[in-house]
Design a protein around this motif. Structure first.
Motif, short mmCIF file in Angstrom:
data_model
loop_
_atom_site.label_atom_id
_atom_site.label_comp_id
_atom_site.label_asym_id
_atom_site.label_seq_id
_atom_site.Cartn_x
_atom_site.Cartn_y
_atom_site.Cartn_z
N ILE A 51 -59.90 29.86 -5.94
CA ILE A 51 -59.81 29.68 -7.39
C ILE A 51 -60.65 28.47 -7.75
CG2 ILE A 51 -57.64 28.38 -7.15
CD1 ILE A 51 -56.85 29.52 -9.93
N GLY A 55 -60.45 28.41 -13.25
CA GLY A 55 -59.41 29.42 -13.07
C GLY A 55 -59.92 30.76 -12.57
N ARG A 57 -60.85 33.52 -10.08
CA ARG A 57 -60.30 33.86 -8.76
C ARG A 57 -61.18 34.88 -8.06
NH1 ARG A 57 -56.51 32.62 -12.42
NH2 ARG A 57 -54.41 31.92 -11.81
N THR A 68 -52.68 37.86 -4.45
CA THR A 68 -53.13 37.26 -5.70
C THR A 68 -52.86 35.76 -5.68
OG1 THR A 68 -51.03 37.68 -6.80
CG2 THR A 68 -52.75 39.32 -7.10
N PRO A 70 -51.39 33.33 -8.14
CA PRO A 70 -50.71 33.25 -9.44
C PRO A 70 -51.07 31.97 -10.17
CG PRO A 70 -49.17 33.67 -7.62
CD PRO A 70 -50.46 33.23 -7.01
N LYS A 71 -50.75 31.95 -11.45
CA LYS A 71 -50.98 30.76 -12.24
C LYS A 71 -50.14 29.62 -11.66
CE LYS A 71 -50.79 29.00 -16.98
NZ LYS A 71 -50.45 29.32 -18.39
N PRO A 72 -50.73 28.47 -11.41
CA PRO A 72 -49.97 27.38 -10.81
C PRO A 72 -48.95 26.80 -11.78
CG PRO A 72 -52.16 26.63 -11.40
CD PRO A 72 -52.14 28.11 -11.64
N SER A 73 -47.89 26.27 -11.24
CA SER A 73 -46.85 25.67 -12.05
C SER A 73 -47.17 24.23 -12.39
CB SER A 73 -45.51 25.73 -11.32
OG SER A 73 -45.59 25.04 -10.08
N LYS A 75 -50.58 21.03 -11.98
CA LYS A 75 -51.95 20.74 -11.59
C LYS A 75 -52.02 20.50 -10.09
CE LYS A 75 -55.79 17.62 -12.58
NZ LYS A 75 -56.22 16.41 -13.33
#
Length: 124
Positions: A51, A55, A57, A68, A70-73, A75
């Motif tokens: 990534i 953003g 990928r 996949t 996933p969107k990080p929780s 930074k």
């Protein structure tokens, strides 16, 4: 100094799922390209997914459609969601990072920071 800490490996049956996590800590605030690589015994370290700082990928053909990022929780946190696991996915998985703004090269040689690795074993 940059440190990467992975977690989430384990043993699952074929068709199962695992989620790997990686947290990057650094002395300075920089923009990173982050990725996952894996290495099976006796084989080279292969690229799995990356990534970039925007953003974007990218995935290796061998995992496309099953893995996949996933969107990080938070930074500098990286995940790898692995579904429909196969025995050939068995390997040590490494989180990697490199200071970069933009495109991430899918090559281990382009990454300067590495985690200690987490083992993933898929049984048939």
């Amino acid at each position: 100094q940059v440190q990467l800490l992975e977690s989430g490996g384990g043993s699952v049956e074929t068709g199962g799922s695992l989620r790997l996590s990686c947290v990057l800590s650094a002395d300075t605030d920089s923009t990173y390209c982050m990725g996952w690589f894996r290495q099976a015994p006796g084989k080279e370290r292969d690229w799995v997914a990356t990534i970039d700082s925007n953003g974007g990928r990218s995935y290796a053909d061998s995992v496309k459609g099953r893995f996949t990022i996933p969107k990080p929780s938070a930074k500098n946190t990286l995940y790898l969601q692995m579904n429909s696991l196969k025995p050939e996915d068995t390997a040590m998985y490494y989180c990697a990072a490199e200071i970069a703004d933009g495109y991430c090269y899918p090559l281990a040689s382009r990454f300067g920071y590495w985690g200690q690795g987490t083992q993933v074993t898929v049984t048939s």
